[in-house]
Design a protein around this motif. Structure first.
Motif, PDB file in Angstrom:
ATOM      1  N   GLU A  44      -5.457   5.604  -3.087  1.00  0.00           N
ATOM      2  CA  GLU A  44      -6.896   5.658  -3.357  1.00  0.00           C
ATOM      3  C   GLU A  44      -7.165   5.936  -4.827  1.00  0.00           C
ATOM      4  OE1 GLU A  44      -8.629   8.505  -0.757  1.00  0.00           O
ATOM      5  OE2 GLU A  44      -8.221   7.342   1.076  1.00  0.00           O
ATOM      6  N   MET A  45      -6.344   6.790  -5.437  1.00  0.00           N
ATOM      7  CA  MET A  45      -6.498   7.087  -6.862  1.00  0.00           C
ATOM      8  C   MET A  45      -6.225   5.845  -7.706  1.00  0.00           C
ATOM      9  SD  MET A  45      -4.619  10.811  -6.884  1.00  0.00           S
ATOM     10  CE  MET A  45      -4.767  11.006  -8.658  1.00  0.00           C
ATOM     11  N   LEU A  46      -5.175   5.107  -7.362  1.00  0.00           N
ATOM     12  CA  LEU A  46      -4.853   3.882  -8.107  1.00  0.00           C
ATOM     13  C   LEU A  46      -5.950   2.831  -7.951  1.00  0.00           C
ATOM     14  CD1 LEU A  46      -1.028   3.504  -7.366  1.00  0.00           C
ATOM     15  CD2 LEU A  46      -2.090   4.187  -9.514  1.00  0.00           C
ATOM     16  N   ASN A  74      -5.320  -3.256  -6.588  1.00  0.00           N
ATOM     17  CA  ASN A  74      -4.222  -4.222  -6.455  1.00  0.00           C
ATOM     18  C   ASN A  74      -3.185  -4.106  -7.573  1.00  0.00           C
ATOM     19  OD1 ASN A  74      -5.227  -5.653  -4.093  1.00  0.00           O
ATOM     20  ND2 ASN A  74      -6.819  -6.444  -5.430  1.00  0.00           N
ATOM     21  N   LEU A  75      -3.024  -2.904  -8.117  1.00  0.00           N
ATOM     22  CA  LEU A  75      -2.031  -2.703  -9.176  1.00  0.00           C
ATOM     23  C   LEU A  75      -0.609  -2.882  -8.646  1.00  0.00           C
ATOM     24  CD1 LEU A  75      -1.199  -1.838 -12.017  1.00  0.00           C
ATOM     25  CD2 LEU A  75      -1.343   0.558 -11.268  1.00  0.00           C
ATOM     26  N   THR A 135       0.840  -1.199   0.000  1.00  0.00           N
ATOM     27  CA  THR A 135       0.000   0.000   0.000  1.00  0.00           C
ATOM     28  C   THR A 135       0.870   1.243   0.000  1.00  0.00           C
ATOM     29  OG1 THR A 135      -1.697  -1.182   1.261  1.00  0.00           O
ATOM     30  CG2 THR A 135      -1.864   1.221   1.181  1.00  0.00           C
ATOM     31  N   LEU A 136       0.628   2.138  -0.937  1.00  0.00           N
ATOM     32  CA  LEU A 136       1.396   3.379  -1.030  1.00  0.00           C
ATOM     33  C   LEU A 136       0.926   4.374   0.023  1.00  0.00           C
ATOM     34  CD1 LEU A 136       1.523   3.912  -4.908  1.00  0.00           C
ATOM     35  CD2 LEU A 136       3.337   3.032  -3.431  1.00  0.00           C
ATOM     36  N   GLY A 137       1.892   5.076   0.632  1.00  0.00           N
ATOM     37  CA  GLY A 137       1.553   6.111   1.611  1.00  0.00           C
ATOM     38  C   GLY A 137       1.794   7.512   1.071  1.00  0.00           C
ATOM     39  N   VAL A 138       2.021   7.626  -0.226  1.00  0.00           N
ATOM     40  CA  VAL A 138       2.331   8.918  -0.857  1.00  0.00           C
ATOM     41  C   VAL A 138       1.071   9.778  -0.940  1.00  0.00           C
ATOM     42  CG1 VAL A 138       3.216  10.045  -2.929  1.00  0.00           C
ATOM     43  CG2 VAL A 138       4.172   7.845  -2.191  1.00  0.00           C
TER      44      VAL A 138
END
Length: 270
Positions: free
Chosen positions: A219-221, A227-228, A203-206
């Motif tokens: 959230e955008m992805l 699951n990209l 999970t990205l935190g950016v």
């Protein structure tokens, strides 16, 4: 032509299959137990064959093999039929069939037996055991084995009989098994795809500054393709494993761990 393999050999294979988990190794998993289980069949089929063919048969089944132990007899029943009905120059199809079936049957066995029937049997047994009733443990064992034993025996005998029946058809026998192998491959891809989505976590935190409410990149992805990130991580690991023929698997594992720790410390993944 009468079948060389009789019920006597199949019964020996069935009882030997109860020990299929006793000789695991991390290089080829169930390969040793596969040869041990198939020994009665191979002994009967290669009794009057040259020593070289006997050795090749043993080596053939020492290749990597790993599947659910309850589904294993079904696969070995089909393999026994193929060993009996194929010529020596067609034995590669035996290994192809084993390889194509082991993954899908492992997934089916895990989902239906390990993750469904075993918890049900365990829950019922635990309900008795909580009250101090020893019958709880006995009931659990009975529920599990009263299902597992018939599945193994029925799978082995039907796998062999249907394998001989299909392979005996000169026109479409090979075509049917080719389609079965293709369907097994498709099912295997579906199972692996499901495992990637449910097991690999990244999970990205950016955050992207946009006024008072920053936008979360994850959230955008997820709106575009859920699951990209796990898919990209899996694809990268697969590419590296394929490129090195699996020789650098340990280094890849450590590399993923180190990169994950660094990215987590930087706040890029959470």
């Amino acid at each position: 032509m009468a079948n060389l393999i009789t019920k006597k050999e199949l019964k020996k294979v069935f009882w030997r299959s109860q020990l299929c988990q006793m000789s695991h190794n991390y290089e080829r998993m169930q390969s040793l137990s596969t040869v041990y289980i198939l020994k009665p069949v191979l002994k009967k089929l290669y009794k009057d064959k040259p020593k070289e063919e006997k050795v090749n048969a043993m080596k053939r089944h020492l290749e990597y093999f790993n599947t659910h132990p309850i589904a294993m007899p079904f696969i070995l029943g089909i393999v026994s039929a193929m060993e009996e009905t194929t010529n020596e120059n067609q034995k590669e199809s035996v290994i192809s069939m084993k390889t194509s079936l082991m993954g899908p049957f492992a997934g089916i066995g895990d989902s239906l037996l390990n993750f469904t029937w075993m918890p049900i049997a365990g829950s019922i047994g635990a309900a008795f055991a909580i009250d101090g009733n020893i019958f709880g443990a006995i009931m659990m064992l009975l529920m599990i084995n009263c299902l597992y034993f018939p599945i193994k025996y029925y799978g082995l005998t039907k796998g062999y009989s249907k394998g001989v029946e299909v392979l005996g058809k000169e026109d479409n026998g090979k075509g049917i098994f080719d389609r079965l192998a293709n369907m097994a491959n498709v099912l295997g891809v579906i199972v692996v795809g499901g495992l990637i989505a449910t097991t690999v976590k990244a999970t990205l935190g950016v955050q992207i500054s946009a006024g008072e409410n920053p936008l979360m990149l994850q959230e955008m992805l997820d709106k575009v393709m859920p699951n990209l990130i796990p898919l990209l991580v899996t694809a990268a690991c697969y590419h590296l494993l394929k490129k090195s023929n699996g020789k650098n698997a340990v280094w890849i594992i450590f590399g993923v761990l180190i990169i994950a720790v660094i990215l987590s410390m930087l706040g890029i993944i959470v």
